[in-house]
Design a protein around this motif. Structure first.
Motif, PDB file in Angstrom:
ATOM      1  N   ILE A 127       0.856  -1.197   0.000  1.00  0.00           N
ATOM      2  CA  ILE A 127       0.000   0.000   0.000  1.00  0.00           C
ATOM      3  C   ILE A 127       0.886   1.239   0.000  1.00  0.00           C
ATOM      4  N   LEU A 128       0.551   2.221  -0.817  1.00  0.00           N
ATOM      5  CA  LEU A 128       1.322   3.466  -0.851  1.00  0.00           C
ATOM      6  C   LEU A 128       0.928   4.356   0.318  1.00  0.00           C
ATOM      7  N   LEU A 129       1.922   4.986   0.931  1.00  0.00           N
ATOM      8  CA  LEU A 129       1.691   5.894   2.057  1.00  0.00           C
ATOM      9  C   LEU A 129       1.789   7.334   1.580  1.00  0.00           C
ATOM     10  N   ILE A 130       0.722   8.095   1.817  1.00  0.00           N
ATOM     11  CA  ILE A 130       0.682   9.525   1.487  1.00  0.00           C
ATOM     12  C   ILE A 130       0.757  10.331   2.766  1.00  0.00           C
ATOM     13  N   PHE A 131       1.690  11.262   2.839  1.00  0.00           N
ATOM     14  CA  PHE A 131       1.738  12.240   3.921  1.00  0.00           C
ATOM     15  C   PHE A 131       1.140  13.548   3.418  1.00  0.00           C
ATOM     16  N   ASP A 132       0.153  14.048   4.142  1.00  0.00           N
ATOM     17  CA  ASP A 132      -0.378  15.388   3.901  1.00  0.00           C
ATOM     18  C   ASP A 132       0.459  16.354   4.725  1.00  0.00           C
ATOM     19  N   GLU A 133       1.438  16.978   4.064  1.00  0.00           N
ATOM     20  CA  GLU A 133       2.319  17.937   4.739  1.00  0.00           C
ATOM     21  C   GLU A 133       1.983  19.366   4.331  1.00  0.00           C
ATOM     22  N   VAL A 134       0.732  19.582   3.983  1.00  0.00           N
ATOM     23  CA  VAL A 134       0.307  20.912   3.570  1.00  0.00           C
ATOM     24  C   VAL A 134       0.558  21.923   4.698  1.00  0.00           C
ATOM     25  N   GLN A 135       0.231  21.549   5.931  1.00  0.00           N
ATOM     26  CA  GLN A 135       0.409  22.466   7.062  1.00  0.00           C
ATOM     27  C   GLN A 135       1.729  22.244   7.798  1.00  0.00           C
TER      28      GLN A 135
END
Length: 440
Positions: free
Chosen positions: A242-250
């Motif tokens: 499974i691919l891991l996505i980090f939401d580093e927008v903030q």
């Protein structure tokens, strides 16, 4: 306030949609500079919001402003692909040196939400799997795809029927940790059990394209997970392809005391969404992955008209220069630790302050009912309003809007931290003196 602005401000409800106009505190301003807003009332306001974690280099940093002017003398619009220009290539080349692991290939867009949409599309296209797993309490944006993985507040999803291709797991919660047990170990073990239940009863792992997570919970309350919990998320993804996505927008661009939270927590995702602090206020974002993964996303599978705008890319280059030259990563780490110490001292003097938590200059201050310990969103708003009256702007977050966000520009000084926290404590003291929390 000049008469023309006053007239328009008075008719704001007619001119702007409530969903755009009715945020806190609706402060009329005419100028911004450094760590300050300048109100139309003639007052100067210390900004502890950074335009919601955007102005990490401060408002209108001279080098960023000059870069915008210089770019406008030559190029104002791409679109990238139809033409190609120096600034978009240079910013990609510079950013890959700041990002962890092999995250070195970019799709530029305009906003955090667009970066999330790109990340989800890339994951599904590359894996040819239909499902996504997100974490309860996370906020990823308001477009329909991003909304489908956002669960910070149910009201954001009301009537919008987000797609049914997403499953949720609980975000890290250490509240039930037995005394004496390591918190990180407890949260990691708990996650393992929750994942097992999900895969046993709701979806098979080979159908899941990606897991998406905020490495620090933002709008959901500034919750900081144990490092071991995020490492367990990585381990689960690796185990099942499974691919891991980090939401580093903030959390990106120095906010957590490193360039990215991935480095703070020592976990490298497969895909990262970055925005906000990337260009000091110009609209720019990026979906980032390895060249190998991006190569599975051919031309025509995604596109943009304005993404990677040459002016925004020039602003991003200047932003990177400022962050390096002024050592803003170090400042975030050092002054964040200082502010957290000061806030914990203040908490000892005030019963309405619950948990104080932070990493770098991303700090949450929980306001509670002193008799029950329950979240007190109404009380938090009173403290926010009083702080604003005294010249300091904070922002809010949390499930019950009970958490004050303290996210000053990374150029903030120790003196400004002291000034802002002194005002905050005065506002808390006045709130307690009025006993407005009773029955609220």
């Amino acid at each position: 306030m000049n008469s023309s602005f006053e007239s328009l401000y008075g008719s704001m409800s007619d001119l702007l949609a409530p969903s755009m106009a009715k945020d806190h505190p609706n402060l009329p301003v005419e100028k911004e500079e450094g760590c300050y807003y300048y109100g139309t009332d003639g007052k100067k306001y210390l900004d502890f919001t950074s335009g919601i974690a955007v102005a990490n280099t401060g408002h209108r940093h001279p080098k960023v402003v000059q870069a915008i002017k210089d770019s406008a003398d030559n190029l104002m619009h791409g679109p990238s692909g139809v033409i190609m220009y120096d600034s978009i290539l240079r910013v990609a080349d510079r950013l890959k040196e700041k990002l962890p692991g092999n995250l070195d290939c970019f799709f530029f867009a305009n906003s955090g939400t667009e970066a999330i949409e790109g990340a989800l599309k890339l994951a599904k296209y590359a894996t040819q799997r239909p499902y996504t797993i997100s974490f309860t309490g996370c906020f990823h944006g308001r477009s329909l795809g991003a909304l489908g993985v956002s669960t910070s507040k149910s009201k954001y999803r009301k009537f919008l029927q987000p797609n049914g291709l997403t499953y949720q797991l609980p975000y890290a919660d250490s509240s039930g940790c037995p005394e004496g047990q390591d918190v990180g170990e407890y949260c990691a073990e708990k996650l393992e059990k929750e994942v097992e239940l999900l895969f046993d009863h709701q979806v098979t792992p080979e159908e899941v394209a990606c897991m998406i997570v905020e490495p620090v919970l933002g709008e959901g309350g500034y919750i900081i997970p144990p490092k071991a919990w995020l490492q367990k998320v990585r381990e689960v993804c690796d185990r099942h392809g499974i691919l891991l996505i980090f939401d580093e927008v903030q959390t990106g661009f120095g906010r957590t005391g490193e360039w990215f939270a991935a480095q703070t927590f020592e976990v490298t995702p497969d895909i990262m969404a970055i925005a906000k602090g990337i260009a000091s206020g110009m609209p720019l974002s990026a979906t980032v992955a390895s060249k190998e993964l991006m190569s599975k996303w051919p031309m025509g599978t995604h596109g943009t008209t304005f993404g990677g705008n040459p002016i925004a890319c020039s602003a991003a280059l200047a932003t990177l220069d400022v962050m390096e030259e002024e050592h803003l990563i170090d400042n975030s780490r050092e002054l964040g630790a200082y502010a957290l110490r000061r806030l914990k001292e203040i908490r000892e003097r005030h019963e309405v302050i619950g948990e104080v938590r932070g990493v770098g200059l991303m700090i949450g201050i929980e306001i509670i009912h002193p008799e029950t310990g329950n979240p007190d969103g109404a009380g938090m708003m009173k403290i926010l309003d009083t702080s604003l009256e005294k010249g300091v702007l904070f922002y809010l977050c949390g499930k019950h809007q009970e958490v004050i966000r303290m996210i000053p520009p990374l150029i903030v000084t120790r003196e400004q931290i002291d000034q802002g926290l002194a005002v905050f404590e005065e506002a808390v003291y006045e709130f307690e003196q009025k006993k407005t929390y009773v029955g609220s």
